[in-house]
Design an enzyme around this catalytic site. Structure first.
Site, PDB file in Angstrom:
ATOM      1  N   ALA A  45       0.840  -1.203   0.000  1.00  0.00           N
ATOM      2  CA  ALA A  45       0.000   0.000   0.000  1.00  0.00           C
ATOM      3  C   ALA A  45       0.871   1.248   0.000  1.00  0.00           C
ATOM      4  CB  ALA A  45      -0.933  -0.006   1.202  1.00  0.00           C
ATOM      5  N   ASP A  46       1.898   1.254   0.829  1.00  0.00           N
ATOM      6  CA  ASP A  46       2.840   2.374   0.856  1.00  0.00           C
ATOM      7  C   ASP A  46       3.547   2.524  -0.489  1.00  0.00           C
ATOM      8  OD1 ASP A  46       3.045   4.014   3.136  1.00  0.00           O
ATOM      9  OD2 ASP A  46       3.939   2.398   4.295  1.00  0.00           O
ATOM     10  N   LEU A  47       4.166   1.445  -0.943  1.00  0.00           N
ATOM     11  CA  LEU A  47       4.968   1.508  -2.163  1.00  0.00           C
ATOM     12  C   LEU A  47       4.102   1.719  -3.397  1.00  0.00           C
ATOM     13  CD1 LEU A  47       7.500  -1.352  -1.331  1.00  0.00           C
ATOM     14  CD2 LEU A  47       7.846   1.111  -1.102  1.00  0.00           C
TER      15      LEU A  47
END
Length: 406
Positions: free
Chosen positions: A169-171
């Protein structure tokens, strides 16, 4: 060689992972990325992770912040804010990942900065986006994976909830933001105006859930965990061999036939339970049991060699030591080294996409906190006297703190 983004200046007003990774990707393509950090503190990731290197900065920070310069600016200081606005006037892109509302309180929100620089492309990355009832909630990769659906389909059937250890989700939000930023920069060539970009971890994780949402809408059934299996094809998962697990993906009739040939079970081609992909999905459990009984005859590496030779996708399950050292990683230069002023020569991941005409370059290791403050402001045309005045007024941190030489 001139890199494609060499004329683009990016202000990285973010920390931890999504924003810094997005800005690093732009830096790898040649952008001049200036990391704006809180004096004396910097990006939280500088002090993260459970192991210590030679210096104060963590391995995670070094991995996420190459090809950047660092300036310390106290955005809560009136002179510091004016110094920041000088950077904005000369910037093409700004990336921030504060919780919605924080940028406005700091007077660095899009409305404020657009008035200073109408060509600015401003990207906000947050947990849930800038609007909606959840927008003010704190958002982390774990929270996004849980609330957007993917965590509900990870792990083994009837097992406890699992998350992906790779923070997709972050990346993924970083990648979506970079894609939007570059689209906006190209669009600006025609319109002359920048624009606002609103990316979120929640929408990233949900937006990547292609198979799961297709299954739900197509069948009305809520998707559930499948372990390593695939909800669209079978056999397509981890298999146990004589010594360890490996993976196989026989996702179409040709590959299924080739697989049966390799394991010497062509009789399975006549079994009505496995006649087509739909039947194999419906009878996945007996299918895998039959195949694993055959795979138990040989070690995993032997099966991988036989299957690949027959054109069937298969691979060993490698740990990171094995993956980084394997011949494919070596051939694709996925481990590179860079000289760091404190750590010495360090390893980091190479570029995950290759450009033949303008190959990316590591021009700088991750910067020390505030290492380029004087250099950057001198490039903007501020006199040494003006820089000294800003320094004395606390714009760069504690009033009177000596700046490093340019």
């Amino acid at each position: 060689m001139t890199l494609p983004l060499s004329r683009i200046r990016v202000l990285d007003v973010s920390q931890i992972m999504a924003g810094p990774y997005c800005c690093m990707l732009l830096g790898d393509m040649g952008a001049d990325v200036i990391k704006v950090e809180t004096p004396g503190v910097g990006d939280q990731t500088r002090r993260a992770m459970g192991f210590k290197l030679k210096g104060d900065d963590s391995g995670g920070f070094l991995a996420l912040n190459r090809n950047k310069r660092s300036v310390e600016i106290d955005l809560k200081n009136a002179q510091g804010l004016q110094a920041f606005y000088e950077l904005v006037r000369n910037a093409d892109v700004l990336v921030e990942n504060n919780r919605p509302g924080v940028a406005a309180r700091l007077k660095i929100d899009y409305a404020t900065l657009q008035a200073i620089n109408p060509r600015l492309v401003y990207a906000s990355i947050s947990g849930f986006g800038q609007t909606g009832p959840w927008s003010r909630r704190p958002g982390l990769d774990l929270i996004a994976q849980a609330s957007s659906g993917p965590m509900s389909v990870m792990g083994e059937p009837d097992g406890p909830p699992m998350k992906s250890s790779v923070p997709f989700a972050d990346l993924g939000a970083a990648l979506f933001a970079a894609y939007a930023i570059l689209s906006a920069v190209i669009g600006r060539e025609h319109s002359g105006a920048g624009q606002y970009i609103d990316a979120s971890l929640f929408e990233t994780a949900l937006g990547l859930s292609i198979w799961e949402t297709a299954e739900f809408w197509g069948t009305g059934r809520v998707p559930t965990p499948l372990g390593s299996a695939n909800r669209m094809s079978a056999p397509y998962q981890a298999m146990r061999a004589a010594d360890r697990y490996f993976v196989i993906g026989a996702a179409n009739p040709k590959l299924w036939s080739a697989l049966c040939e390799v394991v010497e079970r062509t009789d399975l081609l006549e079994d009505p339970r496995f006649a087509g992909n739909v039947e194999r999905l419906q009878n996945r459990a007996p299918l895998i049991a039959l195949l694993e009984a055959e795979f138990a005859r040989r070690p995993a590496d032997e099966w991988v060699e036989l299957l690949v030779a027959a054109g069937v996708p298969a691979a060993p399950i490698q740990n990171f030591e094995e993956a980084l050292a394997c011949e494919q990683s070596v051939a694709r230069e996925m481990v590179v080294e860079v000289e760091h002023p404190v750590e010495g020569r360090i390893k980091m991941l190479g570029f995950p996409v290759k450009m033949r005409g303008t190959p990316q370059q590591i021009r700088r290791a991750a910067p020390l906190l505030g290492a380029h403050t004087q250099e950057v402001f001198a490039e903007l045309g501020l006199s040494a006297q003006r820089i000294a005045q800003l320094q004395s007024a606390g714009a760069f941190g504690t009033a009177g703190k000596a700046l490093e030489p340019a």
